[in-house]
Design an enzyme around this catalytic site. Structure first.
Site, mmCIF file in Angstrom:
data_model
loop_
_atom_site.group_PDB
_atom_site.id
_atom_site.type_symbol
_atom_site.label_atom_id
_atom_site.label_comp_id
_atom_site.label_asym_id
_atom_site.label_seq_id
_atom_site.Cartn_x
_atom_site.Cartn_y
_atom_site.Cartn_z
ATOM 1 N N HIS A 1 0.866 -1.181 0.000
ATOM 2 C CA HIS A 1 0.000 0.000 0.000
ATOM 3 C C HIS A 1 0.901 1.229 0.000
ATOM 4 C CE1 HIS A 1 -2.231 -2.986 2.510
ATOM 5 N NE2 HIS A 1 -3.344 -2.430 2.090
ATOM 6 N N ASP B 1 2.535 1.913 3.264
ATOM 7 C CA ASP B 1 3.519 0.934 3.739
ATOM 8 C C ASP B 1 4.941 1.387 3.433
ATOM 9 O OD1 ASP B 1 1.377 -0.742 4.378
ATOM 10 O OD2 ASP B 1 1.479 -1.784 2.448
ATOM 11 N N GLU C 1 -11.012 -6.862 -3.715
ATOM 12 C CA GLU C 1 -10.793 -7.930 -2.733
ATOM 13 C C GLU C 1 -12.003 -8.039 -1.815
ATOM 14 O OE1 GLU C 1 -6.904 -7.926 -0.875
ATOM 15 O OE2 GLU C 1 -7.749 -8.744 0.975
ATOM 16 N N ASP D 1 -4.851 -13.807 -2.070
ATOM 17 C CA ASP D 1 -4.145 -13.454 -0.840
ATOM 18 C C ASP D 1 -4.085 -14.712 0.010
ATOM 19 O OD1 ASP D 1 -3.542 -10.871 -1.439
ATOM 20 O OD2 ASP D 1 -4.823 -9.944 0.085
ATOM 21 N N ASP E 1 -10.048 -11.883 11.271
ATOM 22 C CA ASP E 1 -9.041 -12.086 10.234
ATOM 23 C C ASP E 1 -7.690 -12.309 10.923
ATOM 24 O OD1 ASP E 1 -8.303 -12.198 7.583
ATOM 25 O OD2 ASP E 1 -8.324 -10.036 7.248
ATOM 26 N N ASP F 1 -5.185 -13.867 9.826
ATOM 27 C CA ASP F 1 -4.102 -13.709 8.855
ATOM 28 C C ASP F 1 -2.886 -14.574 9.154
ATOM 29 O OD1 ASP F 1 -5.384 -11.873 7.170
ATOM 30 O OD2 ASP F 1 -4.688 -10.143 8.320
ATOM 31 N N ASP G 1 -0.568 -12.487 2.289
ATOM 32 C CA ASP G 1 -1.201 -11.493 3.160
ATOM 33 C C ASP G 1 -1.376 -12.172 4.519
ATOM 34 O OD1 ASP G 1 -2.539 -9.450 4.300
ATOM 35 O OD2 ASP G 1 -4.114 -9.282 2.793
HETATM 36 C C1 XLS Z 1 -7.349 -6.814 5.003
HETATM 37 C C2 XLS Z 1 -6.965 -6.988 3.612
HETATM 38 C C3 XLS Z 1 -5.848 -6.094 3.128
HETATM 39 C C4 XLS Z 1 -5.799 -6.086 1.640
HETATM 40 C C5 XLS Z 1 -5.048 -4.954 1.032
HETATM 41 O O1 XLS Z 1 -8.034 -7.631 5.595
HETATM 42 O O2 XLS Z 1 -6.645 -8.316 3.413
HETATM 43 O O3 XLS Z 1 -4.641 -6.507 3.689
HETATM 44 O O4 XLS Z 1 -5.283 -7.266 1.143
HETATM 45 O O5 XLS Z 1 -5.579 -3.733 1.364
HETATM 46 NI NI NI Z 2 -5.796 -9.150 1.705
HETATM 47 NI NI NI Z 3 -7.332 -9.742 5.154
#
Ligand code: XLS
Ligand code: NI
Ligand code: NI
Length: 453
Positions: A104, A107, A235, A299, A310, A312, A342
């Protein structure tokens, strides 16, 4: 390449084979290995994300940062810190030996005190990134604008009740489309992080839908104006940070695109953990996108089956990855997209090497999933059984119905005359599930699949 921030890793991670005792080697991922005639690296198109791995210090809502990310320390000169962060990120990508990265705007570039300052910081860092790309060979899988962190976006970006926020978001997206183009990015992602609502009491759904459609039209028009050749991706995610997000899942986004004349302009960036948050499997989201011609990129991550947010985490289950990869292979593979990690470390994973272990584990799980998916394709029975299940639709009755030559009354008359009397047939679910397991297990135990370094 020795020294650097990750001084524990002195050279690029290599394939060590399934029985390698060295944790800093790939057990399965072999970039040059041919799978169904294509190199593994080209099938998977792995990317590293800069936000979780380099722009997050391990903080959560209960605790401050735990990870060793000195460039995020308060009091640092913002541009010096940004340069250090970028240098370390490219050191990591190069040592991991993967082809892509994603980021981003925020970032990599400090926002500064005005948009003009943000833009000029971004321009300087884009120049740096170009230099790193040239030196390391790493390429940009996708760029994106962060339209959710700053308080101005608390009520959304395109769907904000204030058109000035919409305009600000437009400025960020224009900047990042331009940057993505300059860096040769193959996709541009829009994640509608706060395009949704916290309460319907203050939300006009009709207006917000129209604003979002307008924004997506403007982005697509601008893409064509500047001649950006990458793919625009949306997304989906159903919630978090908002209670409800408009880009709920693949089917919702697809319907929105079709309703608003945006079909053909956007594809999807599907995230595994977002699928599970939407009450779907990752397999479902990928299969839906492929069936409707809108799969763009992935992702890669996973959620926690007991936690409803999330999380992740890095993907680690071959069983969960094999079926989405099977769909992708059957669908002709990824074109401009890839597998972007991600995914973030757990906040206790505070050694510098942990970032390598996380990525190596995730990449190997994807590679093993790819081998299992390829085995399912070579075996052929899954596709054959699915095809046989619909065989009637390729016969005369099916063709008449779908071709439009049989009316409702025609069909009813034939049934009444006794000419049509369908019998139920088994869907054979358990048998099909066993076929999948057979391939997954075969690839695990088969010496040819599990190669030595
Ligand atoms: C958040 C999203 C983010 C996107 C990019 O949950 O996954 O990381 O991939 O903005
Ligand atoms: Ni994402
Ligand atoms: Ni996410």
């Amino acid at each position: 390449m020795d020294g650097g921030f990750f001084s524990g890793v002195v050279e690029p991670i290599r394939f060590g084979g399934l029985h390698s005792p060295d944790p800093l080697t790939y057990k399965v991922y072999e970039p040059d290995r041919l799978v169904l005639g294509k190199r593994m690296e080209e099938h998977l198109r792995i990317g590293v994300c800069l936000w979780h791995s380099f722009a997050w210090d391990g903080r959560d809502m209960f605790g401050i940062g735990t990870l060793d990310r000195p460039w995020l320390d308060a009091g640092r000169d913002p541009m010096d810190a940004a340069r250090e962060k970028m240098a370390v990120a490219f050191e990591f990508i190069e040592k991991l030996g993967v082809p892509y990265y994603c980021f981003h705007d925020r970032d990599v570039a400090p926002e500064g005190a005005s948009f003009a300052e943000f833009r000029s910081n971004m321009d300087a860092l884009t120049e740096d990134a170009l230099g790193y790309q040239e030196r390391t060979g790493a390429r940009l899988l996708w760029g994106t604008a962060n339209l959710f962190t700053h308080p101005r976006y608390q009520a959304g970006a395109a769907t904000n009740p204030d058109p000035e926020v919409f305009a600000y978001a437009a400025a960020q997206v224009r900047m990042m489309l331009d940057v993505t183009q300059r860096l040769g990015g193959t996709n541009y992602v829009l994640w509608g992080g706060r395009e949704g609502y916290d309460t319907l009491l203050n939300t006009d759904l009709r207006r917000e839908g129209a604003q979002l459609a307008r924004f997506l039209h403007l982005v697509a028009e601008h893409k064509h104006r500047i001649g950006f050749e990458g793919t625009l991706l949306i997304e989906p995610k159903p919630m978090e940070p908002t209670k409800h997000q408009y880009d709920y899942d693949s089917a919702t986004v697809h319907g929105f695109l079709v309703r608003n004349g945006l079909e053909g302009e956007y594809k999807l960036n599907i995230e595994a953990n977002h699928a599970t948050l939407a009450g779907h499997s990752f397999h479902h989201e990928v299969a839906y996108a492929i069936a409707n011609g809108i799969l763009g990129s992935i992702d890669a991550n996973r959620g926690d089956p007991q936690n409803g947010w999330d999380t992740d985490q890095f993907p680690n289950s071959v069983d969960d990855l094999a079926l989405p990869l099977y769909e992708i292979l059957r669908g002709g593979g990824l074109t401009t997209g890839g597998f972007n990690f991600d995914a973030k470390l757990r906040r206790q994973s505070s050694d510098r090497d942990d970032l390598f272990h996380a990525h190596i584990g995730g990449i190997d799980a994807l590679a093993q999933g790819l081998l299992a998916a390829a085995a399912m394709i070579e075996d052929g029975r899954l596709a054959e059984l699915k095809g046989a299940r619909y065989a009637g639709w390729d016969g005369p009755l099916g063709s008449e119905i779908l071709g439009g030559s049989a009316s409702l009354a025609d069909l009813a008359d034939r049934v009444e005359a006794g000419g049509i009397d369908p019998r139920p047939r088994s869907g054979r679910q358990e048998y099909l599930e066993s076929l999948v397991n057979q391939q997954v297990w075969a690839v695990r135990s088969n010496g040819a699949a599990a190669r030595e370094g």
